[in-house]
Design an enzyme around this catalytic site. Sequence first.
Site, PDB file in Angstrom:
ATOM      1  N   CYS A 116      -8.184 -12.958   0.553  1.00  0.00           N
ATOM      2  CA  CYS A 116      -8.233 -11.712  -0.220  1.00  0.00           C
ATOM      3  C   CYS A 116      -7.098 -10.773   0.186  1.00  0.00           C
ATOM      4  O   CYS A 116      -7.173 -10.093   1.215  1.00  0.00           O
ATOM      5  CB  CYS A 116      -9.578 -11.031   0.004  1.00  0.00           C
ATOM      6  N   CYS A 161      -8.012  -7.085   0.397  1.00  0.00           N
ATOM      7  CA  CYS A 161      -8.833  -6.743   1.578  1.00  0.00           C
ATOM      8  C   CYS A 161      -7.963  -6.688   2.836  1.00  0.00           C
ATOM      9  O   CYS A 161      -8.127  -5.814   3.680  1.00  0.00           O
ATOM     10  CB  CYS A 161      -9.920  -7.779   1.822  1.00  0.00           C
ATOM     11  N   ASP A 162      -7.072  -7.657   2.984  1.00  0.00           N
ATOM     12  CA  ASP A 162      -6.408  -7.862   4.278  1.00  0.00           C
ATOM     13  C   ASP A 162      -4.897  -7.619   4.288  1.00  0.00           C
ATOM     14  O   ASP A 162      -4.280  -7.644   5.353  1.00  0.00           O
ATOM     15  CB  ASP A 162      -6.660  -9.309   4.753  1.00  0.00           C
TER      16      ASP A 162
END
Length: 324
Positions: free
Chosen positions: A133, A136-137
Site C-alpha cells: 500500500c 499507507c507506507d
Amino acid sequence: MRQVIIIGSGPAGYTAAIYAARANLKPLVIASSVEAGGELMNTTDVENFPGFPEGVQGPELMTKMQEQAERFGTEVVYDDVTHVDLDGPVKSVTLGSGEKHEALAVIFATGSAYRKLGLDDEERLSGRGVSWCATCDGFFFKEKVIAVVGGGDSAMEEATFLTRFASKVYVIHRKDTLRASKIMQDRAFANEKIEFIWNAEVAGITGEEAVEGLLLRDTVSGEETALEIGGLFVAIGNDPRTHLVHGKLDLTSDGTIAVDGRSSKTSLAGVFAAGDVIDPHYRQAVTAAASGTVAALDAEHYLASLPQDLLASASDSELATVTN
Ligand code: NDP
C-alpha cells in the site's frame, strides 16, 4: 433478528446499504475492524467516479458513502466476521467479539485482498520495507530507491504516487508490455523518476532487518541479477475474499462467488453477493457500487417473497443482537 446484514464496507457494501436503508430494511453493515471502507481507503485521487470532475480522495469518497448510508438508517459495526451460517431461512453472522447477528438475508460485499508474490522473504520483511500500500507506507521511503512489482493500473498508480517520496522508482514487470490503461501507462512513462525493468520477476528479497535488495530473474533468458533497493511495493492485483463461504457457496473458476446471471443471487436462497468478490474483470469503484445496488434490490425482492410471520420476526431489527 435483522432483515438484512451486509458484510463489507467498500463501494458495493455501502451502496447496497444506501438502497436497503432507503427501502426501510434497516441494514446492518459489518465494516471490518481494520480495513473499514475497503480498498479506496488506500487510494489517493479517484478521477473516474462520476460526479467528481476534479477527482476525489478515496477515503473522502468512502466517508461520504458511509454518511449517505447512515443518513437513511444503516447501522455500522466495526468488527470482523469470523463465521457465517447460511442454511435455512434465518442466517447468522458471528463477529470477532463473539457477538452473533441473525438476518433473513445476507449480502457479501467482502471485496478482494492484495495478492502476494509468495516468497518467504516477502512475509519476513513485511513492514520492514515490503508493502502492498503506497498511500499507507510511501511516506517512509523518502529519498530512497524503491521498486514496484506489477504491470497493471495499481502498479502504475503506486509507482507514480511513490515518486513524491522516493528518489527513484523501478517498475518490475514480468512481460514487455503493460496491462495498465493507456492514461496510467503514459503518466508513468512521462515520469523521470520511474524506470521500467521488463521481463523480470522477483526471485528473492535480500536484507536481514530491512529490505536491501532484490534478486531478479529474467523471464526470457532465466539470467539472475541483483538490484539494490530500499523498499518493495507489491502491486500485482487482488484475490476475491471468499474464505467465509468456502464449502458453503458455489465459487467460479476465477475464485469469485458464483451468482446467477447479472443478478447477485448466490447458490443459496437469501444470500447475495456484490462488488469485487463476484467480479474478476472490471473491479472499479463504480461497477462495485452498481453491483451493490443489484444486491440490495435482489434482497428486497427476496424478503418481499417470504412469509409474513418470518418477516414480522425481523421487523424489530434494532434489538437484534444475540450474544453467545
Ligand atoms: P491487474 O490484475 O490488472 O494487474 C496485475 C498485474 O500484476 C499484471 O500486470 C500481472 O502481470 C502482474 N502480476 C500478477 N501476478 C503476478 C506475480 N505473481 N508476479 C509478478 N507479476 C504479477 O491488477 P491491478 O490491481 O493493477 O488492477 C485491478 C483492477 O483495478 C483493474 O481493473 C484496474 O483497471 C483497476 N484499477 C484502476 C485504477 C484507476 O483507474 N485509478 C487504479 C488501480 C486499479 P500480467 O500482466 O503478466 O498478467
